[in-house]
Scaffold this motif. Sequence first.
Motif, PDB file in Angstrom:
ATOM      1  N   ASN A  69       6.956  17.342  -3.912  1.00 47.66           N
ATOM      2  CA  ASN A  69       7.578  16.052  -4.167  1.00 47.66           C
ATOM      3  C   ASN A  69       6.706  14.925  -3.617  1.00 47.66           C
ATOM      4  OD1 ASN A  69      10.121  16.885  -5.432  1.00 47.66           O
ATOM      5  ND2 ASN A  69      10.602  17.792  -3.448  1.00 47.66           N
ATOM      6  N   VAL A  70       6.387  13.978  -4.481  1.00 44.13           N
ATOM      7  CA  VAL A  70       5.550  12.840  -4.093  1.00 44.13           C
ATOM      8  C   VAL A  70       6.455  11.734  -3.567  1.00 44.13           C
ATOM      9  CG1 VAL A  70       3.805  11.186  -4.858  1.00 44.13           C
ATOM     10  CG2 VAL A  70       3.908  13.468  -5.897  1.00 44.13           C
ATOM     11  N   GLU A  71       6.312  11.402  -2.304  1.00 44.80           N
ATOM     12  CA  GLU A  71       7.189  10.419  -1.675  1.00 44.80           C
ATOM     13  C   GLU A  71       6.496   9.089  -1.394  1.00 44.80           C
ATOM     14  OE1 GLU A  71       8.554  12.422   1.794  1.00 44.80           O
ATOM     15  OE2 GLU A  71       9.929  13.741   0.690  1.00 44.80           O
ATOM     16  N   ILE A  72       5.173   9.103  -1.341  1.00 45.81           N
ATOM     17  CA  ILE A  72       4.445   7.877  -1.012  1.00 45.81           C
ATOM     18  C   ILE A  72       3.049   7.942  -1.616  1.00 45.81           C
ATOM     19  CG2 ILE A  72       3.448   8.695   1.175  1.00 45.81           C
ATOM     20  CD1 ILE A  72       4.235   5.884   2.329  1.00 45.81           C
ATOM     21  N   LEU A  73       2.557   6.796  -2.026  1.00 48.25           N
ATOM     22  CA  LEU A  73       1.171   6.655  -2.479  1.00 48.25           C
ATOM     23  C   LEU A  73       0.496   5.601  -1.614  1.00 48.25           C
ATOM     24  CD1 LEU A  73       1.698   6.575  -6.358  1.00 48.25           C
ATOM     25  CD2 LEU A  73       0.930   8.529  -4.994  1.00 48.25           C
ATOM     26  N   GLU A  74      -0.808   5.649  -1.562  1.00 55.52           N
ATOM     27  CA  GLU A  74      -1.564   4.642  -0.818  1.00 55.52           C
ATOM     28  C   GLU A  74      -2.821   4.287  -1.593  1.00 55.52           C
ATOM     29  OE1 GLU A  74      -4.357   7.002   2.288  1.00 55.52           O
ATOM     30  OE2 GLU A  74      -2.222   7.017   2.793  1.00 55.52           O
ATOM     31  N   ARG A  75      -3.438   3.170  -1.204  1.00 54.01           N
ATOM     32  CA  ARG A  75      -4.712   2.786  -1.792  1.00 54.01           C
ATOM     33  C   ARG A  75      -5.527   2.016  -0.751  1.00 54.01           C
ATOM     34  NH1 ARG A  75      -3.050  -2.104  -5.990  1.00 54.01           N
ATOM     35  NH2 ARG A  75      -2.196  -3.540  -4.441  1.00 54.01           N
ATOM     36  N   HIS A  76      -6.826   1.998  -0.972  1.00 56.39           N
ATOM     37  CA  HIS A  76      -7.763   1.254  -0.138  1.00 56.39           C
ATOM     38  C   HIS A  76      -8.411   0.228  -1.057  1.00 56.39           C
ATOM     39  CE1 HIS A  76      -6.951   4.533   2.608  1.00 56.39           C
ATOM     40  NE2 HIS A  76      -7.195   5.335   1.584  1.00 56.39           N
ATOM     41  N   PRO A  77      -7.914  -1.024  -1.039  1.00 60.49           N
ATOM     42  CA  PRO A  77      -8.218  -1.971  -2.114  1.00 60.49           C
ATOM     43  C   PRO A  77      -9.695  -2.264  -2.327  1.00 60.49           C
ATOM     44  CG  PRO A  77      -6.407  -2.779  -0.745  1.00 60.49           C
ATOM     45  CD  PRO A  77      -6.975  -1.588  -0.049  1.00 60.49           C
ATOM     46  N   PHE A  78     -10.498  -2.221  -1.246  1.00 62.23           N
ATOM     47  CA  PHE A  78     -11.863  -2.719  -1.350  1.00 62.23           C
ATOM     48  C   PHE A  78     -12.928  -1.670  -1.054  1.00 62.23           C
ATOM     49  CE2 PHE A  78      -9.057  -6.175   0.202  1.00 62.23           C
ATOM     50  CZ  PHE A  78      -9.053  -6.945  -0.948  1.00 62.23           C
ATOM     51  N   THR A  79     -12.546  -0.403  -0.962  1.00 66.29           N
ATOM     52  CA  THR A  79     -13.533   0.605  -0.611  1.00 66.29           C
ATOM     53  C   THR A  79     -13.263   1.923  -1.318  1.00 66.29           C
ATOM     54  OG1 THR A  79     -14.487   1.903   1.224  1.00 66.29           O
ATOM     55  CG2 THR A  79     -12.182   1.271   1.431  1.00 66.29           C
ATOM     56  N   PRO A  80     -14.314   2.632  -1.714  1.00 60.00           N
ATOM     57  CA  PRO A  80     -14.133   4.032  -2.086  1.00 60.00           C
ATOM     58  C   PRO A  80     -13.785   4.834  -0.831  1.00 60.00           C
ATOM     59  CG  PRO A  80     -16.300   3.187  -2.770  1.00 60.00           C
ATOM     60  CD  PRO A  80     -15.723   2.208  -1.811  1.00 60.00           C
ATOM     61  N   ALA A 138     -14.310  -0.026   6.281  1.00 64.80           N
ATOM     62  CA  ALA A 138     -13.089  -0.566   6.892  1.00 64.80           C
ATOM     63  C   ALA A 138     -13.441  -1.825   7.672  1.00 64.80           C
ATOM     64  CB  ALA A 138     -12.439   0.462   7.813  1.00 64.80           C
ATOM     65  N   ASN A 139     -12.529  -2.812   7.649  1.00 65.08           N
ATOM     66  CA  ASN A 139     -12.760  -4.040   8.412  1.00 65.08           C
ATOM     67  C   ASN A 139     -11.696  -4.271   9.478  1.00 65.08           C
ATOM     68  OD1 ASN A 139     -10.531  -4.917   6.973  1.00 65.08           O
ATOM     69  ND2 ASN A 139     -11.490  -6.786   6.184  1.00 65.08           N
ATOM     70  N   SER A 140     -10.799  -3.291   9.675  1.00 65.40           N
ATOM     71  CA  SER A 140      -9.754  -3.329  10.713  1.00 65.40           C
ATOM     72  C   SER A 140      -8.669  -4.366  10.445  1.00 65.40           C
ATOM     73  CB  SER A 140     -10.357  -3.552  12.109  1.00 65.40           C
ATOM     74  OG  SER A 140     -11.235  -2.483  12.438  1.00 65.40           O
ATOM     75  N   VAL A 141      -8.576  -4.873   9.224  1.00 67.23           N
ATOM     76  CA  VAL A 141      -7.431  -5.682   8.806  1.00 67.23           C
ATOM     77  C   VAL A 141      -6.502  -4.743   8.048  1.00 67.23           C
ATOM     78  CG1 VAL A 141      -6.640  -7.662   7.451  1.00 67.23           C
ATOM     79  CG2 VAL A 141      -8.823  -7.777   8.690  1.00 67.23           C
ATOM     80  N   ALA A 142      -5.353  -4.443   8.626  1.00 68.59           N
ATOM     81  CA  ALA A 142      -4.515  -3.345   8.125  1.00 68.59           C
ATOM     82  C   ALA A 142      -4.201  -3.472   6.644  1.00 68.59           C
ATOM     83  CB  ALA A 142      -3.225  -3.269   8.938  1.00 68.59           C
ATOM     84  N   SER A 143      -3.792  -4.658   6.194  1.00 66.58           N
ATOM     85  CA  SER A 143      -3.371  -4.815   4.802  1.00 66.58           C
ATOM     86  C   SER A 143      -4.541  -4.805   3.842  1.00 66.58           C
ATOM     87  CB  SER A 143      -2.577  -6.110   4.630  1.00 66.58           C
ATOM     88  OG  SER A 143      -3.400  -7.236   4.898  1.00 66.58           O
ATOM     89  N   GLU A 144      -5.757  -4.939   4.340  1.00 67.62           N
ATOM     90  CA  GLU A 144      -6.946  -4.889   3.493  1.00 67.62           C
ATOM     91  C   GLU A 144      -7.593  -3.511   3.505  1.00 67.62           C
ATOM     92  OE1 GLU A 144      -8.019  -9.626   4.037  1.00 67.62           O
ATOM     93  OE2 GLU A 144      -9.416  -8.134   4.793  1.00 67.62           O
ATOM     94  N   ASP A 145      -7.372  -2.760   4.570  1.00 71.42           N
ATOM     95  CA  ASP A 145      -7.927  -1.411   4.646  1.00 71.42           C
ATOM     96  C   ASP A 145      -7.068  -0.395   3.903  1.00 71.42           C
ATOM     97  OD1 ASP A 145     -10.196  -2.050   6.088  1.00 71.42           O
ATOM     98  OD2 ASP A 145      -9.280  -1.641   8.037  1.00 71.42           O
ATOM     99  N   CYS A 146      -5.759  -0.553   3.950  1.00 70.82           N
ATOM    100  CA  CYS A 146      -4.878   0.434   3.327  1.00 70.82           C
ATOM    101  C   CYS A 146      -3.525  -0.184   3.025  1.00 70.82           C
ATOM    102  CB  CYS A 146      -4.711   1.649   4.252  1.00 70.82           C
ATOM    103  SG  CYS A 146      -3.718   2.989   3.571  1.00 70.82           S
ATOM    104  N   GLN A 147      -2.975   0.138   1.850  1.00 73.62           N
ATOM    105  CA  GLN A 147      -1.632  -0.286   1.481  1.00 73.62           C
ATOM    106  C   GLN A 147      -0.835   0.941   1.055  1.00 73.62           C
ATOM    107  OE1 GLN A 147      -2.320  -3.109  -1.676  1.00 73.62           O
ATOM    108  NE2 GLN A 147      -2.540  -4.811  -0.253  1.00 73.62           N
ATOM    109  N   GLU A 148       0.441   0.936   1.368  1.00 73.21           N
ATOM    110  CA  GLU A 148       1.321   2.047   1.007  1.00 73.21           C
ATOM    111  C   GLU A 148       2.355   1.611  -0.017  1.00 73.21           C
ATOM    112  OE1 GLU A 148       3.046   3.370   4.620  1.00 73.21           O
ATOM    113  OE2 GLU A 148       1.270   4.463   5.291  1.00 73.21           O
ATOM    114  N   PHE A 149       2.773   2.558  -0.815  1.00 80.52           N
ATOM    115  CA  PHE A 149       3.799   2.328  -1.838  1.00 80.52           C
ATOM    116  C   PHE A 149       4.809   3.462  -1.723  1.00 80.52           C
ATOM    117  CE2 PHE A 149       5.839   2.276  -5.888  1.00 80.52           C
ATOM    118  CZ  PHE A 149       5.665   1.005  -6.448  1.00 80.52           C
TER     119      PHE A 149
END
Length: 285
Positions: free
Chosen positions: A103-114, A248-259
């Motif tokens: 069961n998939v409960e959460i997704l995430e992304r890293h907006p500016f980096t592979p 990573a630049n250590s800005v939480a909302s720019e390094d990773c976002q959760e859905f």
Amino acid sequence: MASGRPIHATSLSNHLIPVTNLSPDGFAPFGQVIQNPATHNDLPGLEHVTANQGTATKWLDVTDMTSHYEMSRSQRQARVAVNMFVCQPRKLEERSDGRRIFNVEILERHPFTPQTFVPLGVSKSDEKTCYLIVVAPTLPSRSWDESSERQPPYPTPPSPKRMRSLKELLLGTRPNPFTNNYAPSTTPPPTKTSSALKPKGPGPPDLANLKAFIARGDQAVTYGPGTWHAPMVVLGEKPIEFVVVQHANSVASEDCQEFEIKSDDVVAVDVSSGIMAAESAKAKL
């Protein structure tokens, strides 16, 4: 994982996702697969040279690790981050029809980096341990839940390019004595960039079109910048250690976002058919 309050998904009917074996072509909309081209016939176009006094084959530029943090709102410079994740096997739901479900409960992304995951210590012939990759396309930004308290860091236009000084222009015409730029770059001339290697924009994941792949121990994977994906899912009897490389630049909302997917929705992966297909593919190697 990102900090702060996660974004909630919109309503979605129950959805069971089939699984296929990981391949460069199948995964191309979401990123890149890294595997030995000498033992696979699905990595066209890679250049190679002989190295280490003739004892090695060096395959050039097997994955793209370009940083796109110049697009971030903070404009804070990113660094290369190399981490290790020791991922325990996940528990699967056993259904009455014999299906094994994740069961998939959460997704995430890293907006500016592979983000590249390289498994350690798992043989391609190991039929009892593998890992599951779950990814989703990105919907247009207008599909974003505007009621969310947490807004994405897009869009921020890149900073204007600074004019180069005369000294920089002159140094650019010959090898820089303060660097090792005396040999030609191994990077081939740029061609049309795949959409998977570009940031995806601010939209939420397209839950109706999730894809799932089974990966063997001899396959590494690079999620393209901004690709929505599930946290790593190990299947089998033992943990897998992954070396993970990203910017990573250590800005939480720019390094990773959760859905976060709402609890009244069921987005699930049918792992059973995928494991059987993976075992069949291993037998042919």
